[in-house]
Each structure stands twice: as structure tokens, then as C-alpha cells.
Enzyme design. Sequence first.
Site, PDB file in Angstrom:
ATOM      1  N   ASP A 100       8.069  61.857  56.155  1.00 38.33           N
ATOM      2  CA  ASP A 100       7.951  61.272  54.831  1.00 38.33           C
ATOM      3  C   ASP A 100       8.108  62.359  53.772  1.00 38.33           C
ATOM      4  OD1 ASP A 100       7.358  58.634  53.576  1.00 38.33           O
ATOM      5  OD2 ASP A 100       6.143  58.376  55.388  1.00 38.33           O
ATOM      6  N   ASP A 199       9.507  58.414  49.779  1.00 37.36           N
ATOM      7  CA  ASP A 199       8.495  57.496  49.264  1.00 37.36           C
ATOM      8  C   ASP A 199       8.642  57.286  47.765  1.00 37.36           C
ATOM      9  OD1 ASP A 199       5.758  56.147  49.683  1.00 37.36           O
ATOM     10  OD2 ASP A 199       5.315  57.587  48.091  1.00 37.36           O
ATOM     11  N   GLU A 256      12.665  54.500  50.050  1.00 38.51           N
ATOM     12  CA  GLU A 256      11.848  53.375  49.620  1.00 38.51           C
ATOM     13  C   GLU A 256      12.198  53.153  48.153  1.00 38.51           C
ATOM     14  OE1 GLU A 256       7.193  51.970  49.621  1.00 38.51           O
ATOM     15  OE2 GLU A 256       7.686  53.963  48.867  1.00 38.51           O
ATOM     16  N   HIS A 329       4.058  50.475  57.484  1.00 38.75           N
ATOM     17  CA  HIS A 329       2.664  50.834  57.222  1.00 38.75           C
ATOM     18  C   HIS A 329       2.101  50.169  55.981  1.00 38.75           C
ATOM     19  CE1 HIS A 329       5.077  53.375  54.687  1.00 38.75           C
ATOM     20  NE2 HIS A 329       4.015  53.727  53.996  1.00 38.75           N
ATOM     21  N   ASP A 330       2.951  49.566  55.157  1.00 32.43           N
ATOM     22  CA  ASP A 330       2.503  48.887  53.939  1.00 32.43           C
ATOM     23  C   ASP A 330       2.528  47.370  54.076  1.00 32.43           C
ATOM     24  OD1 ASP A 330       1.956  51.149  52.431  1.00 32.43           O
ATOM     25  OD2 ASP A 330       3.989  51.279  51.625  1.00 32.43           O
TER      26      ASP A 330
END
Length: 566
Positions: A100, A199, A256, A329-330
Site C-alpha cells: 500500500d 490509497d 483507489e 478491507h473496506d
Amino acid sequence: MAGSGTWWKEEVVYQIYPRSFKDSNNDGIGDIRGITEKLDYLKELGITMLWICPIYQSPMDDNGYDISDYCALAPEFGTMEDLDELIAEAGRKGIKIILDLVINHTSDEHQWFREALEHPDSGFHDYYIFREGSKPPCNWRSIFGGSVWEKVEGRDEYYFHAFGKKQPDLNWENEKLRRQLYNMVNGWLEKGIAGFRIDAITFIKKDLSFADREPDGVDGLAKCTKGSRNQPGIGAFLKELKQETFDKHGCVTVAEAPGVPYEDLDEFIGPDGYFSMIFDFRYADLDIASGSEWFKRRSWNVRELGGKIMDSQMAVQKYGWSANFIENHDQPRATTKYLKEAQDDPQAVKMLAAMYFFLRGTPFIYQGQELGMVNFERQSPELFNDISSIDQYQRSLEEGLDPDEALRIVNLRSRDNARTPFPWDGSRYGGFSQSRPWLPMTMEYPVIHAEAQSGVQDSVLEFYKSMIQFRQHGPYRDCLIYGSIRPIESSGNVIAYERQKDDVTIWCYYNFSHTGTQERLPDDAAGAVGIWGNDTDAEIRDGMLCLKPFQAILLKQDVPQSGTHS
């Protein structure tokens, strides 16, 4: 074969949430050595790349997305030597590693921010976004609730945070800061990783007028995305980032990038785009009013889901490449979200998996998804760890929901659903650890676990292995990886699409219903037979395909039937 510049099109990516994957030292927290221990499991699954969520030094207010040192690892995850070993061992097994990259904000415990507070006349002060005044400069609401402005203690000054108040946003207008970030990025790429998942990257440019906006909640605030996401001028930053880092290493970048209009996709993922691919959240968030307001639930149906997926596929196909996912993960577990009362039906879980896996793009699998994991049901708001879940519960109450309804909604959507420890076996704590985990298990003695499914022919895990094998090494891999896609008209409970490359056409049908249904095949599909699915029995009568409940089937002309992969 893909050209050397697009090697990532042939990958199958597995996302690891390191706190919850495998605990090697029994402190209740997953770690890097735990990942290394399970490389054989991942190799057998068939994946070719791991995306590991943040392992950098962090106070863990947002579970690692609040970084206090970009060049150090959080001690709970292990040492840099542990990471070197993981990269090397994974490489020997043909598995690449991406990390990430969180460069919209840091932790408020980062040395840069500490210097900014302690020495407001220093250069570090301009690394962040500060505004003077005796009240917040505007009425924007942060993604995690409350004002985007946090007062500096002892001064008439505020700093900006689009996310949590312990996550101050970096000031991308500052060239010196940008150079610091680029040096850091290049350092990680030189270490041997294959690239990054990036991210919240569309937040790096702000509307610097910071003007008030029309309130959209009882708190009198307005969501900050209208002034802090996808703002004019962001392209200059993204282009420079690519030129100064990614282009020099031939790495893969997965952004993202919520909120990017489809008409702007060429800038993001076109031939000269900023990134290799992006995640599109339009179909992932179809059950809520917006990605930052879970408590505003909305109803949806399979036709709408299929429409959003195919709109995304057609838009991305026009310009570039997609990163396809149903969990991360979200997000809550896809089984619970998309299958609802059928979440425990293995045939339905397999159908859902195949539906997204054979879309055009690189498939991403989130840890535990390959087992068919489902959401938990917490009995109290005190049992949630995720700061966003806690905020959504409070906002639900403020907006007039009663506590039971607020808890029900947060249970449905909580990010903790996907962050529970991975169940390796049926023992207490699922073989994740011998100590109580940092986050309660979905079930303390899990029924769904890897040991129960490994080698079991009709299990969800073995289906995933078969599915990956078919895409990666089957006779129609070129069509399933590189082929074009177009939607096929279907009934309300069926999603269908066509993959086509050269003289190969594959028709893909997915029945989301617990009852059978009939679908009219395209004219050129007459005489097609099943080549893969959770049931390859293709019953075709008078040009109609008779689908069984929750059947997933891929059809092709003039090939002998292979066996059923169930």
C-alpha cells in the site's frame, strides 16, 4: 502474451490484511512471518501477486493507514529482514509483492507533523494544510465524521484532515514535500517490490478556497468530497508522480480512485495514463447512498448490479484496464452483501465468484473470500474496532435511527467484517493465533475454515483453485484474459456477458436466483456447450438456455464437454 509493459494483466492478486492473516509469534496480531509461513497455501491457490495492506510504522489509529514513518516497519509486524525474507521466498514461488502507498496524509505522530506543530515557522509547517482563525475555516465533514478541521492546541490555527483527525493531509502544493515522497517511493521500488496499491490518491488536490457548502446532515456539515476529491489540477500532480517514480521502474500501480468520471478514464488508465488500473466502486457501493454514509441504506436488485458492473466494464474497456473485486478491507463480505439469505449456499458463493472473476481485467481476491466467509453480527457497538464503523453508528443515532437499527446497519457494512482474523482451522481462534486476537473472530470456533475445505472436491476453496487454473492455464486463457467484453441481454436475476478474442467467443451466464430460469441465447451461440462452471450441464432447448438455481456456466461452440467443477 502481453507486452513487457502490461505484464500485470495476467496476474491474479490476493489481498492480505496483515494484522489478521496469520500470527507467527502468538501475540494476537498477524505479522510478516505469518505471511511467509502460508506462502505454500497461496501458491497452491494459484495466485501470482500479493497486495499487503500497510505494514509501516504507525500508531494504528486507522490500522496502518496513518503512517508515522514511511521507511520503517511497525514492530508488531516484524523487521525489515522479515520483509526481505518474504519478498525473496515469494519470488522463489513465482509470487510478486505490492504494498500500500498512503501519500494523501500521514499520522499526526509523523516527525514532519511534530516539527510543523513545534516549529510553525519551519519548512515542515508547509508540508501540511494549516489555516489561521478562531473557528474552523469551512463546514466540510471528514470521511470519518466531524469537521475536517482540527484546532492546534494553544494557537488560533487549524489543520485539515479529510479522514481521521490523527491523519493530517499533506500539502501537495509544496514541491519540496513532493520530492520527499518520490524519494521514498523509489526507495521501496528499489527494494524489489512489484508496485503499489495507492490509497485515496484522488484526495491529494484540494479546492483551496475552502468555501462553505450546503449542509447535508443534521450536524450542519457538508461532505468534504466535493472540495477535496478529483479537483481541477490534480492531473499535474499525478503525472509528475508517475514520471518521477513508477515510470522509472516498470511497476504496476492500482489506484483507489473513487469518483473519477468515466469520461476522464483515459487520463487515469489510458495508454499514457497515471496508473496501470483503478478500482471502480460504483457497483461495490450500490447498497448505500454514498461511500462515506453507510447509514443511508438503499434497496437494489440483480439487474441494477449487473447494469453497474457492465457500465463499468464498457467504460474501462474503452480506455484501459480494470482491477476487478467484490471484497476488500473496506467492504463487508460479498457473500452477505450480494447473496443475502443465500450467503451460506456454496453453489451461490461459487456463482458469485465466477461472475466477477471472468470480467475483463485483473482479478483481486481478498483473504477469506476464497472460503466463502460471511459477515459477523456484533451485539454491541463497543465490539467494533474500526473508527469509521464507530462514527457511522453515532451518525445513525444523530440522524434519528434507534440503537437497534443503527447497530443492524453497522453490522451489515462495517469494515471490521473483512478484518476479522483468517480461519485456518476449527480450533479456538481458528488457528490464527494461540492468543486472543486483536479483533474478535467472525466465529471464535469457525465453521468456515481452510482446513475443512482444502482437498474437498466440492468446497468453495477448491472451486477457486479450479477457477484460477482455468483463467491462467486453461485452453481459452487468451480470450478470458485479453478478450473484449460486452453485456448479453438477460432476465432480472441473471447477469450475462460475452468474452471474445479472434475466433474464440465465450458466453458467460450467472443465475442469482434460487429458482431455475430460461435465457435466450445469442443467435451465434446455437449449439454451444458448457466448458466451465459450478455446473457445466448446458440444457438448451429452442435457443433457450435453462439455468439451474445459482448456476454459473461458460459456454463455447464446438468443443467437447469437460467435467463439472463444483
